[in-house]
Design an enzyme around this catalytic site. Sequence first.
Site, mmCIF file in Angstrom:
data_model
loop_
_atom_site.group_PDB
_atom_site.id
_atom_site.type_symbol
_atom_site.label_atom_id
_atom_site.label_comp_id
_atom_site.label_asym_id
_atom_site.label_seq_id
_atom_site.Cartn_x
_atom_site.Cartn_y
_atom_site.Cartn_z
ATOM 1 N N ASN A 20 84.036 44.750 -100.216
ATOM 2 C CA ASN A 20 82.499 44.701 -99.905
ATOM 3 C C ASN A 20 81.983 43.552 -99.111
ATOM 4 O O ASN A 20 82.033 42.573 -99.829
ATOM 5 C CB ASN A 20 81.994 44.671 -101.368
ATOM 6 C CG ASN A 20 80.333 45.005 -101.202
ATOM 7 O OD1 ASN A 20 79.774 44.928 -100.157
ATOM 8 N ND2 ASN A 20 79.703 44.840 -102.539
ATOM 9 N N TRP A 21 81.752 43.776 -98.022
ATOM 10 C CA TRP A 21 81.282 42.551 -97.117
ATOM 11 C C TRP A 21 80.072 41.983 -97.603
ATOM 12 O O TRP A 21 79.564 40.945 -97.140
ATOM 13 C CB TRP A 21 81.500 42.803 -95.747
ATOM 14 C CG TRP A 21 82.699 42.906 -95.359
ATOM 15 C CD1 TRP A 21 84.095 42.687 -95.935
ATOM 16 C CD2 TRP A 21 83.240 42.906 -93.821
ATOM 17 N NE1 TRP A 21 85.065 42.830 -95.086
ATOM 18 C CE2 TRP A 21 84.659 43.170 -93.825
ATOM 19 C CE3 TRP A 21 82.608 43.339 -92.705
ATOM 20 C CZ2 TRP A 21 85.364 43.228 -92.448
ATOM 21 C CZ3 TRP A 21 83.097 43.646 -91.291
ATOM 22 C CH2 TRP A 21 84.639 43.560 -91.354
ATOM 23 N N LYS A 22 78.896 42.898 -98.203
ATOM 24 C CA LYS A 22 77.715 42.496 -98.476
ATOM 25 C C LYS A 22 77.132 42.344 -97.226
ATOM 26 O O LYS A 22 77.311 42.990 -96.422
ATOM 27 C CB LYS A 22 77.753 41.532 -99.691
ATOM 28 C CG LYS A 22 78.339 41.707 -100.905
ATOM 29 C CD LYS A 22 78.397 40.949 -102.153
ATOM 30 C CE LYS A 22 79.017 41.489 -103.132
ATOM 31 N NZ LYS A 22 78.868 40.695 -104.397
ATOM 32 N N HIS A 109 75.548 49.890 -106.912
ATOM 33 C CA HIS A 109 76.102 48.370 -107.182
ATOM 34 C C HIS A 109 75.211 47.641 -107.846
ATOM 35 O O HIS A 109 73.909 47.795 -107.511
ATOM 36 C CB HIS A 109 76.379 47.801 -105.731
ATOM 37 C CG HIS A 109 77.133 46.476 -105.771
ATOM 38 N ND1 HIS A 109 76.589 45.301 -105.966
ATOM 39 C CD2 HIS A 109 78.249 46.385 -105.400
ATOM 40 C CE1 HIS A 109 77.445 44.527 -106.097
ATOM 41 N NE2 HIS A 109 78.423 44.924 -105.765
ATOM 42 N N GLU A 111 73.878 44.646 -107.545
ATOM 43 C CA GLU A 111 72.945 44.178 -106.498
ATOM 44 C C GLU A 111 71.804 44.936 -106.224
ATOM 45 O O GLU A 111 70.582 44.642 -105.936
ATOM 46 C CB GLU A 111 73.723 43.420 -105.407
ATOM 47 C CG GLU A 111 74.433 42.117 -106.106
ATOM 48 C CD GLU A 111 75.836 41.539 -105.107
ATOM 49 O OE1 GLU A 111 75.623 41.984 -103.914
ATOM 50 O OE2 GLU A 111 76.438 40.694 -105.965
ATOM 51 N N GLU A 179 82.312 47.151 -113.092
ATOM 52 C CA GLU A 179 81.900 45.775 -112.330
ATOM 53 C C GLU A 179 80.842 44.853 -113.425
ATOM 54 O O GLU A 179 79.699 45.074 -113.272
ATOM 55 C CB GLU A 179 81.247 45.763 -110.796
ATOM 56 C CG GLU A 179 82.173 46.259 -110.002
ATOM 57 C CD GLU A 179 82.044 45.841 -108.778
ATOM 58 O OE1 GLU A 179 82.604 45.230 -107.854
ATOM 59 O OE2 GLU A 179 80.746 45.882 -108.227
ATOM 60 N N GLY A 185 80.554 37.447 -108.442
ATOM 61 C CA GLY A 185 80.185 36.437 -107.692
ATOM 62 C C GLY A 185 80.029 34.945 -108.524
ATOM 63 O O GLY A 185 79.893 33.773 -108.084
ATOM 64 N N SER A 220 84.807 38.831 -109.135
ATOM 65 C CA SER A 220 85.705 37.636 -109.320
ATOM 66 C C SER A 220 86.902 37.985 -108.858
ATOM 67 O O SER A 220 88.055 37.210 -109.448
ATOM 68 C CB SER A 220 85.074 36.752 -110.099
ATOM 69 O OG SER A 220 83.894 36.228 -109.782
ATOM 70 N N GLY A 241 84.396 41.292 -103.347
ATOM 71 C CA GLY A 241 83.385 40.821 -102.762
ATOM 72 C C GLY A 241 83.845 39.617 -101.972
ATOM 73 O O GLY A 241 84.269 39.356 -100.855
ATOM 74 N N GLY A 242 83.358 38.431 -102.682
ATOM 75 C CA GLY A 242 83.425 37.091 -101.860
ATOM 76 C C GLY A 242 85.007 36.752 -101.215
ATOM 77 O O GLY A 242 85.108 36.479 -100.072
HETATM 78 P P1 PGA Z 1 82.766 39.233 -106.147
HETATM 79 O O1 PGA Z 1 81.856 40.504 -105.885
HETATM 80 O O2 PGA Z 1 84.263 39.766 -105.568
HETATM 81 O O3 PGA Z 1 82.250 38.431 -105.291
HETATM 82 O O4 PGA Z 1 82.586 38.998 -107.502
HETATM 83 C C1 PGA Z 1 82.269 41.774 -106.359
HETATM 84 C C2 PGA Z 1 81.263 43.052 -105.908
HETATM 85 O O5 PGA Z 1 80.099 42.636 -105.815
HETATM 86 O O6 PGA Z 1 81.636 44.120 -105.481
#
Ligand code: PGA
Length: 258
Positions: A20-22, A109, A111, A179, A185, A220, A241-242
């Site tokens: 997930n590149w956000k 998600h 976010e 999640e 994050g 994470s 994500g990150g």
């Molecule tokens: P993260 O994000 O790996 O940076 O914790 C995961 C996500 O938001 O899907």
Amino acid sequence: MYSEYSLTNNEWKMTYIVANWKLHGSQDFVKNYSEILGACLNTAPKEKNITTIICPPFPFLERVALAGVIHGFSAGAQDCSAYESGAHTGDVSASMIKEIGAGYVIIGHSECRQKNPNEHQYISQKILQVQKAGLTPILCVGESLDVHNTGNADSFVLDQLEKALKNYIDLKNILVAYEPIWAIGTGKTATLQDIVYMHRAIKSAPLLKNLNIPILYGGSVKPDNTSEILTLDTVQGVLVGGASLKAETFNFIVKAAF
Ligand code: PGA
């Protein structure tokens, strides 16, 4: 409590590695990333059934989908409209996502849920749109730290699932990602016990029982914790994500599934 669920030894297991590149990326980034990831995927053992899904921002989705055809990965959107068409400025429909070659859509998600307090009302409708377009939803669920600390994370997540899936007509064509918000994050991964407990709870949900829906973990995920997470018998993949933002780092995560 949820121990009644168990995997049979001969269950066919696909592993999903989702990036997930956000809000990151550029056209050049897509090109370089795809080549580096593609070189890694070329060496993947076929019998491991690894599906790699890259979810960039919308402007790069078509490029990712095209690159994926060459380099062996799938493309996914990070969200979609709850509507098929109409006066919904800024929305992108599931059928548009399908038309440019993507195969998956992340729905719910945390976010997106945090940005729009009414998001939960649209999730079930979005999943229906995704299914109608012939795409696979990746439904995200997970509790906040406050809920986690009350010890009621399982009932919270089961309620999220119930609300999201109540109108869903083909429950087989869906991935669920657990999640926990407090792990996203933050560098704080859920413990292996927490992951198994929640995955068992999800698999025991009345709507999902006996369907063997793939359940992923996200929060994470990094190269140094992916292997142990993937060895859990309830885990069929990770949502990253990150650590998905550098192709070289993401390759280590993909290789953990080899
Ligand atoms: P993260 O994000 O790996 O940076 O914790 C995961 C996500 O938001 O899907």
